[in-house]
Structures are given as structure tokens and as C-alpha cells.
Design a protein around this motif. Sequence first.
Motif, PDB file in Angstrom:
ATOM      1  N   ALA A  46       0.831  -1.205   0.000  1.00  0.00           N
ATOM      2  CA  ALA A  46       0.000   0.000   0.000  1.00  0.00           C
ATOM      3  C   ALA A  46       0.867   1.257   0.000  1.00  0.00           C
ATOM      4  O   ALA A  46       1.978   1.278   0.547  1.00  0.00           O
ATOM      5  N   ASP A  47       0.335   2.301  -0.597  1.00  0.00           N
ATOM      6  CA  ASP A  47       0.997   3.606  -0.593  1.00  0.00           C
ATOM      7  C   ASP A  47       0.304   4.523   0.404  1.00  0.00           C
ATOM      8  O   ASP A  47      -0.877   4.349   0.724  1.00  0.00           O
ATOM      9  N   ASP A  48       1.040   5.511   0.876  1.00  0.00           N
ATOM     10  CA  ASP A  48       0.482   6.501   1.786  1.00  0.00           C
ATOM     11  C   ASP A  48      -0.203   7.604   1.000  1.00  0.00           C
ATOM     12  O   ASP A  48       0.133   7.873  -0.159  1.00  0.00           O
ATOM     13  N   MET A  49      -1.145   8.254   1.641  1.00  0.00           N
ATOM     14  CA  MET A  49      -1.798   9.422   1.054  1.00  0.00           C
ATOM     15  C   MET A  49      -0.978  10.666   1.330  1.00  0.00           C
ATOM     16  O   MET A  49      -0.283  10.756   2.349  1.00  0.00           O
ATOM     17  N   ASN A  50      -1.052  11.637   0.436  1.00  0.00           N
ATOM     18  CA  ASN A  50      -0.484  12.941   0.769  1.00  0.00           C
ATOM     19  C   ASN A  50      -1.513  13.715   1.598  1.00  0.00           C
ATOM     20  O   ASN A  50      -2.638  13.256   1.823  1.00  0.00           O
ATOM     21  N   ARG A  51      -1.116  14.901   2.046  1.00  0.00           N
ATOM     22  CA  ARG A  51      -1.984  15.665   2.948  1.00  0.00           C
ATOM     23  C   ARG A  51      -3.339  15.972   2.318  1.00  0.00           C
ATOM     24  O   ARG A  51      -4.385  15.816   2.962  1.00  0.00           O
ATOM     25  N   GLU A  52      -3.353  16.388   1.077  1.00  0.00           N
ATOM     26  CA  GLU A  52      -4.609  16.770   0.439  1.00  0.00           C
ATOM     27  C   GLU A  52      -5.524  15.558   0.232  1.00  0.00           C
ATOM     28  O   GLU A  52      -6.750  15.660   0.391  1.00  0.00           O
ATOM     29  N   GLN A  53      -4.942  14.425  -0.115  1.00  0.00           N
ATOM     30  CA  GLN A  53      -5.753  13.212  -0.265  1.00  0.00           C
ATOM     31  C   GLN A  53      -6.356  12.794   1.072  1.00  0.00           C
ATOM     32  O   GLN A  53      -7.542  12.432   1.149  1.00  0.00           O
ATOM     33  N   ALA A  54      -5.554  12.865   2.138  1.00  0.00           N
ATOM     34  CA  ALA A  54      -6.068  12.504   3.459  1.00  0.00           C
ATOM     35  C   ALA A  54      -7.135  13.482   3.923  1.00  0.00           C
ATOM     36  O   ALA A  54      -8.152  13.094   4.516  1.00  0.00           O
ATOM     37  N   ARG A  55      -6.936  14.758   3.643  1.00  0.00           N
ATOM     38  CA  ARG A  55      -7.941  15.754   4.007  1.00  0.00           C
ATOM     39  C   ARG A  55      -9.253  15.479   3.271  1.00  0.00           C
ATOM     40  O   ARG A  55     -10.338  15.532   3.873  1.00  0.00           O
ATOM     41  N   GLU A  56      -9.163  15.208   1.983  1.00  0.00           N
ATOM     42  CA  GLU A  56     -10.377  14.946   1.225  1.00  0.00           C
ATOM     43  C   GLU A  56     -11.086  13.700   1.745  1.00  0.00           C
ATOM     44  O   GLU A  56     -12.318  13.665   1.872  1.00  0.00           O
ATOM     45  N   ARG A  78     -14.880  13.750   3.299  1.00  0.00           N
ATOM     46  CA  ARG A  78     -15.964  12.936   2.772  1.00  0.00           C
ATOM     47  C   ARG A  78     -16.591  12.074   3.865  1.00  0.00           C
ATOM     48  O   ARG A  78     -17.816  11.891   3.904  1.00  0.00           O
ATOM     49  N   ILE A  79     -15.760  11.539   4.753  1.00  0.00           N
ATOM     50  CA  ILE A  79     -16.284  10.701   5.836  1.00  0.00           C
ATOM     51  C   ILE A  79     -17.201  11.515   6.746  1.00  0.00           C
ATOM     52  O   ILE A  79     -18.310  11.086   7.089  1.00  0.00           O
ATOM     53  N   LEU A  80     -16.754  12.700   7.153  1.00  0.00           N
ATOM     54  CA  LEU A  80     -17.578  13.533   8.034  1.00  0.00           C
ATOM     55  C   LEU A  80     -18.864  13.978   7.354  1.00  0.00           C
ATOM     56  O   LEU A  80     -19.887  14.192   8.013  1.00  0.00           O
ATOM     57  N   ALA A  81     -18.828  14.117   6.037  1.00  0.00           N
ATOM     58  CA  ALA A  81     -20.021  14.521   5.287  1.00  0.00           C
ATOM     59  C   ALA A  81     -20.953  13.353   4.992  1.00  0.00           C
ATOM     60  O   ALA A  81     -22.024  13.545   4.393  1.00  0.00           O
ATOM     61  N   GLY A  82     -20.575  12.149   5.410  1.00  0.00           N
ATOM     62  CA  GLY A  82     -21.423  10.980   5.196  1.00  0.00           C
ATOM     63  C   GLY A  82     -21.461  10.506   3.770  1.00  0.00           C
ATOM     64  O   GLY A  82     -22.418   9.838   3.355  1.00  0.00           O
ATOM     65  N   GLU A 120     -11.511  21.516  11.993  1.00  0.00           N
ATOM     66  CA  GLU A 120     -12.146  22.540  11.170  1.00  0.00           C
ATOM     67  C   GLU A 120     -13.631  22.296  10.966  1.00  0.00           C
ATOM     68  O   GLU A 120     -14.422  23.255  10.929  1.00  0.00           O
ATOM     69  N   GLU A 121     -14.039  21.053  10.854  1.00  0.00           N
ATOM     70  CA  GLU A 121     -15.400  20.761  10.419  1.00  0.00           C
ATOM     71  C   GLU A 121     -16.276  20.107  11.489  1.00  0.00           C
ATOM     72  O   GLU A 121     -17.471  19.962  11.275  1.00  0.00           O
ATOM     73  N   SER A 122     -15.694  19.732  12.615  1.00  0.00           N
ATOM     74  CA  SER A 122     -16.503  19.056  13.622  1.00  0.00           C
ATOM     75  C   SER A 122     -16.363  19.655  15.018  1.00  0.00           C
ATOM     76  O   SER A 122     -17.351  19.791  15.728  1.00  0.00           O
ATOM     77  N   VAL A 123     -15.161  20.017  15.415  1.00  0.00           N
ATOM     78  CA  VAL A 123     -14.920  20.399  16.809  1.00  0.00           C
ATOM     79  C   VAL A 123     -15.438  21.805  17.105  1.00  0.00           C
ATOM     80  O   VAL A 123     -15.142  22.763  16.385  1.00  0.00           O
ATOM     81  N   VAL A 124     -16.214  21.908  18.189  1.00  0.00           N
ATOM     82  CA  VAL A 124     -16.676  23.192  18.720  1.00  0.00           C
ATOM     83  C   VAL A 124     -15.812  23.509  19.936  1.00  0.00           C
ATOM     84  O   VAL A 124     -15.876  22.813  20.950  1.00  0.00           O
ATOM     85  N   THR A 125     -14.992  24.533  19.850  1.00  0.00           N
ATOM     86  CA  THR A 125     -14.099  24.860  20.952  1.00  0.00           C
ATOM     87  C   THR A 125     -14.713  25.917  21.859  1.00  0.00           C
ATOM     88  O   THR A 125     -15.537  26.730  21.430  1.00  0.00           O
ATOM     89  N   ALA A 126     -14.303  25.874  23.112  1.00  0.00           N
ATOM     90  CA  ALA A 126     -14.675  26.900  24.085  1.00  0.00           C
ATOM     91  C   ALA A 126     -13.507  27.025  25.051  1.00  0.00           C
ATOM     92  O   ALA A 126     -13.219  26.103  25.816  1.00  0.00           O
ATOM     93  N   GLU A 127     -12.829  28.151  25.003  1.00  0.00           N
ATOM     94  CA  GLU A 127     -11.621  28.346  25.797  1.00  0.00           C
ATOM     95  C   GLU A 127     -11.947  28.902  27.170  1.00  0.00           C
ATOM     96  O   GLU A 127     -12.609  29.944  27.281  1.00  0.00           O
ATOM     97  N   GLY A 134     -19.389  15.632  14.726  1.00  0.00           N
ATOM     98  CA  GLY A 134     -19.081  14.866  13.527  1.00  0.00           C
ATOM     99  C   GLY A 134     -18.485  13.506  13.842  1.00  0.00           C
ATOM    100  O   GLY A 134     -18.824  12.498  13.204  1.00  0.00           O
ATOM    101  N   ILE A 135     -17.608  13.463  14.824  1.00  0.00           N
ATOM    102  CA  ILE A 135     -17.039  12.185  15.250  1.00  0.00           C
ATOM    103  C   ILE A 135     -18.107  11.339  15.936  1.00  0.00           C
ATOM    104  O   ILE A 135     -18.208  10.131  15.712  1.00  0.00           O
ATOM    105  N   HIS A 136     -18.920  11.962  16.761  1.00  0.00           N
ATOM    106  CA  HIS A 136     -19.983  11.215  17.437  1.00  0.00           C
ATOM    107  C   HIS A 136     -20.926  10.576  16.426  1.00  0.00           C
ATOM    108  O   HIS A 136     -21.423   9.459  16.642  1.00  0.00           O
ATOM    109  N   ALA A 137     -21.174  11.240  15.301  1.00  0.00           N
ATOM    110  CA  ALA A 137     -22.084  10.709  14.279  1.00  0.00           C
ATOM    111  C   ALA A 137     -21.552   9.425  13.650  1.00  0.00           C
ATOM    112  O   ALA A 137     -22.318   8.676  13.033  1.00  0.00           O
TER     113      ALA A 137
END
Length: 363
Positions: A28-38, A42-46, A79-86, A176-179
Amino acid sequence: MAQATQEFGEWPLKRLLTELVGSGPKSADDMNREQAREAFGRILAGKPDHTTLGAFWLANRWKKNTPEELAAFSDVMREESVVTAEPDCDPVDCGANYDGKHTSAVLGVASGVVAAAAGTPVVTHSGDRVPTQKATAYKHVLDELGVRTELEPESSARMVDETGFGFYYQPNFNPGIHALYDRRDQMGVRTFVNTIETVANPANADVHLGSFYHLAFAKKMCDLVAESEALSYSRVLMFQGMEGYDDIRPGYTKVADWCEAPRASEGASGDFDDFEIETAEYGMDMESEDLAVEDVTADSAAITEAVLAGERDDHFADAVALNAAFRMFARDDVADLEAGLERARDVIADGSGEAVLEDLRAF
């Protein structure tokens, strides 16, 4: 937190499986950053069907993810799932393995409360019976103690500022992770999601305290943080924890310590070091079996109450004091573990730790 985008590039999970990660652990080959991000976007978007998602997770488990891939997954999660509160303070982030412990007591609540009483604010976070173990985690001990856990992130931040100790609940700060819960449950094995959820950092803390089974994994986690564009940690302190949790293993324990530049040194990308501790050197003659319990949730809560009340002077009290000292040391609030141990025992003896627990119950 941004909404999961519906605009993607040219790398659906099926193509990544076919052309890169799915050919087996040796080829197997590794993904680059952009491939892993995509992929994770896609996973978080279902987007992937269930079969493709399961195959993708399993292929990544076989080939083992690189720090670059894990950093990309973590950045998309932030960026797409975590809601932060400091909180106003800058706590130590304790993101132990979310799937919990099934044999030994969970000491992180007691240790975090003692550290808080000593002036080191602590943030903990977990879900509720997370796959694959679905065992006892921070939430379940706090529930047993009568502390509110199903808080919105803003309330969790207030809890930290008002008591010195705070809990963030995954379904509320990382929806997003909980989903993905049902899909992860059906997998039956751990995936890279189990890795990245521990560094969600909902409080935007500067210091992360974590655990590992093998030093190579600790180095990978530190490299993940170094390569991430969304994580704000400047220090990561990890040790060989009991059952992979953030409770120090009795006896010999390996510790990994990473600091980013310029905290590390001028011009460096970061500084990684490892060292060993022996609990016997601190007067603690105990083995892992000495910290085993029958009912992890109920017994962990009972031990927490008894230690904080000064009613125990045994292996559990020693382990709580040592783990509290590590939290102080991680934030540079004490010069060394000896000073942290002295401070931890002082706040247990004078009732300050028990008072923090009462404040948590009243929150």
C-alpha cells in the motif's frame, strides 16, 4: 467550526482504496496531505457507503497511518466538527483513550482534581461507551460522583474557570465524530478515529497529556502535532499508561516529551525526548495488579472520594498523587515530580482536593 463541505476533489474513498491504500500492508501507498484531508472530509459529510468506509478504515489499519495523514485527519476534524470553548485559564488537556478501561481503576478524575486544587487547571474529555471497548472513561466516573457531564462546550469552559477542573462531552463538542459511532461499532476494531479524537483539544489548551502502549506511537503522535495546521499544542507529554489510559503504569514507565520551537530551541522544528521513571524511586512499591478493581466505574468513584477525603493511605492514594504531580509537571507548575508529589499530598491533607470535588458537584 465550519460545516462539512459538499465540494470535493478527485479522490473518493473507493479510488483511494483502489489506487493507494487498499493493496495490503506491504504494497500500500500513503496518502499525501490533500488526499487525506479529502478522505476525512468525505467521511464527516457521510459520503462513503458503509462497505467502502469500513474497507477504508481497515486498509489504513493494515498499512498504518503516517503522521502527515493523521495530522490531515485531525485538521479536518478540528475545522469541520470540533466546537471549541476556551476557559480564561490555560489548562492541561487530558484526552485519554476514549474507549476506556475495563480492569484497573480510572484515576484521572482524582488526579485532575488534586492538580486543580494545587493550582494546575485540568481539562478532560471523553464520549460515552466509545467503541471498541465501550469501557469506563472519564464521563462514567464523573457521573457516578454526581458531577454533570453532558454539558455544552461553553459550560465546560466555565466549569474549568470556576473549579479548576473541567469535562467536555464528545457528542456536544465533536458532533461529527460522534455521528460515526454506529459505523465504528460495526467495525469491531480500532480505527484512526480512536487516535485523532484524543487530540480534539476542545479547550484550545497549550499542553496535551496522553498515553501510549509503545514509544513509537508516542513519537508518531508528537509528529502528528508538529505537522498539524490546526492544533495549538506547544508541548505534548505522554507515558505508558494503564490500559492505554492516562494513568501512569506502576513500576517502570517510559515517558515521551515534545516541545515545539521556540519553546524547544531557536530555529528548531521541535524537540523530542524520552526518559524513564520508576515508581519505586518515589517510595511506591506497587504493581499494576495492585490497582485492579472489580467494578471499574463504581470502584473508581469510591476510590476518588476516599483519596480526596484523606481516608486512604495505600497504592491508590500514591498513584493519584503521582498522576497529579505529572499534570503539574506538564504545565511547568512544579520543577520536578518530587515537588509535585509534595504539593499533591499537601492539598489532599488540607482538604483542598475534596473542596474542588464539592465545587464540581455544585456546578
